[in-house]
Design a protein around this motif. Structure first.
Motif, short mmCIF file in Angstrom:
data_model
loop_
_atom_site.label_atom_id
_atom_site.label_comp_id
_atom_site.label_asym_id
_atom_site.label_seq_id
_atom_site.Cartn_x
_atom_site.Cartn_y
_atom_site.Cartn_z
N LEU A 30 0.83 -1.20 0.00
CA LEU A 30 0.00 0.00 0.00
C LEU A 30 0.87 1.25 0.00
CD1 LEU A 30 -2.62 -1.04 2.71
CD2 LEU A 30 -3.05 -0.74 0.26
N PRO A 31 0.37 2.33 -0.60
CA PRO A 31 1.11 3.60 -0.53
C PRO A 31 1.27 4.06 0.92
CG PRO A 31 -0.64 3.72 -2.17
CD PRO A 31 -0.83 2.44 -1.41
N ILE A 32 2.35 4.73 1.22
CA ILE A 32 2.65 5.19 2.58
C ILE A 32 1.54 6.10 3.11
CG2 ILE A 32 4.04 7.18 1.86
CD1 ILE A 32 4.72 4.90 4.88
N GLU A 33 0.87 6.85 2.23
CA GLU A 33 -0.21 7.75 2.66
C GLU A 33 -1.37 6.95 3.28
OE1 GLU A 33 0.90 7.76 -0.60
OE2 GLU A 33 2.22 9.50 -0.44
N ILE A 34 -1.68 5.83 2.67
CA ILE A 34 -2.76 4.98 3.21
C ILE A 34 -2.30 4.33 4.51
CG2 ILE A 34 -4.13 2.90 2.82
CD1 ILE A 34 -4.28 3.69 -0.14
N LYS A 35 -1.09 3.81 4.51
CA LYS A 35 -0.57 3.15 5.72
C LYS A 35 -0.52 4.10 6.90
CE LYS A 35 2.38 -0.45 3.84
NZ LYS A 35 3.77 -0.92 3.78
N SER A 36 -0.02 5.32 6.67
CA SER A 36 0.15 6.26 7.78
C SER A 36 -1.18 6.79 8.31
CB SER A 36 1.06 7.41 7.37
OG SER A 36 0.50 8.15 6.31
N ASN A 37 -2.24 6.74 7.50
CA ASN A 37 -3.55 7.22 7.93
C ASN A 37 -4.48 6.09 8.35
OD1 ASN A 37 -3.41 10.13 7.58
ND2 ASN A 37 -3.07 9.66 5.44
N SER A 38 -3.96 4.88 8.47
CA SER A 38 -4.78 3.73 8.83
C SER A 38 -4.72 3.47 10.33
CB SER A 38 -4.28 2.48 8.10
OG SER A 38 -4.43 2.66 6.71
N ASN A 39 -5.83 2.98 10.86
CA ASN A 39 -5.87 2.60 12.27
C ASN A 39 -5.25 1.22 12.49
OD1 ASN A 39 -7.25 4.92 13.06
ND2 ASN A 39 -9.19 4.03 12.43
N LEU A 40 -5.26 0.40 11.45
CA LEU A 40 -4.77 -0.97 11.58
C LEU A 40 -4.29 -1.46 10.22
CD1 LEU A 40 -4.66 -3.68 13.27
CD2 LEU A 40 -6.90 -4.15 12.30
N LEU A 41 -3.19 -2.17 10.21
CA LEU A 41 -2.72 -2.84 9.01
C LEU A 41 -2.89 -4.33 9.24
CD1 LEU A 41 0.52 -0.79 8.26
CD2 LEU A 41 -1.72 -0.56 7.20
#
Length: 76
Positions: A30-41
């Motif tokens: 996933l792009p870092i933008e999605i990862k950094s704005n996610s509550n959980l991976l």
């Protein structure tokens, strides 16, 4: 993070009917933008799957969580 089916059920229930959005990454993740704005991976597996299979696995796990919640024999 990895979850077994019962842990995944508990996770889904912990959101208390809040909106949940799942993103499935491509072969690069996933792009870092999605990862950094996610509550959980969440990881479905350490293996790599085509998108169609990953979607199917995720849908099946959501269905399995629903059956666990209803004490259905499906998840066994």
């Amino acid at each position: 993070k990895y979850y077994n089916s019962k842990e995944f059920t508990s996770l889904l229930l912990s959101f208390n009917n809040k909106k949940i959005i799942f993103f499935i990454g491509d072969e690069m993740g996933l792009p870092i933008e999605i990862k950094s704005n996610s509550n959980l991976l969440l990881s479905l597996s350490p293996l790599t799957f085509p998108h169609e299979i990953a979607r199917l696995i995720l849908i099946e796990q959501i269905y399995r969580a629903s059956s666990i919640t209803k004490n259905s024999p499906y998840h066994r």
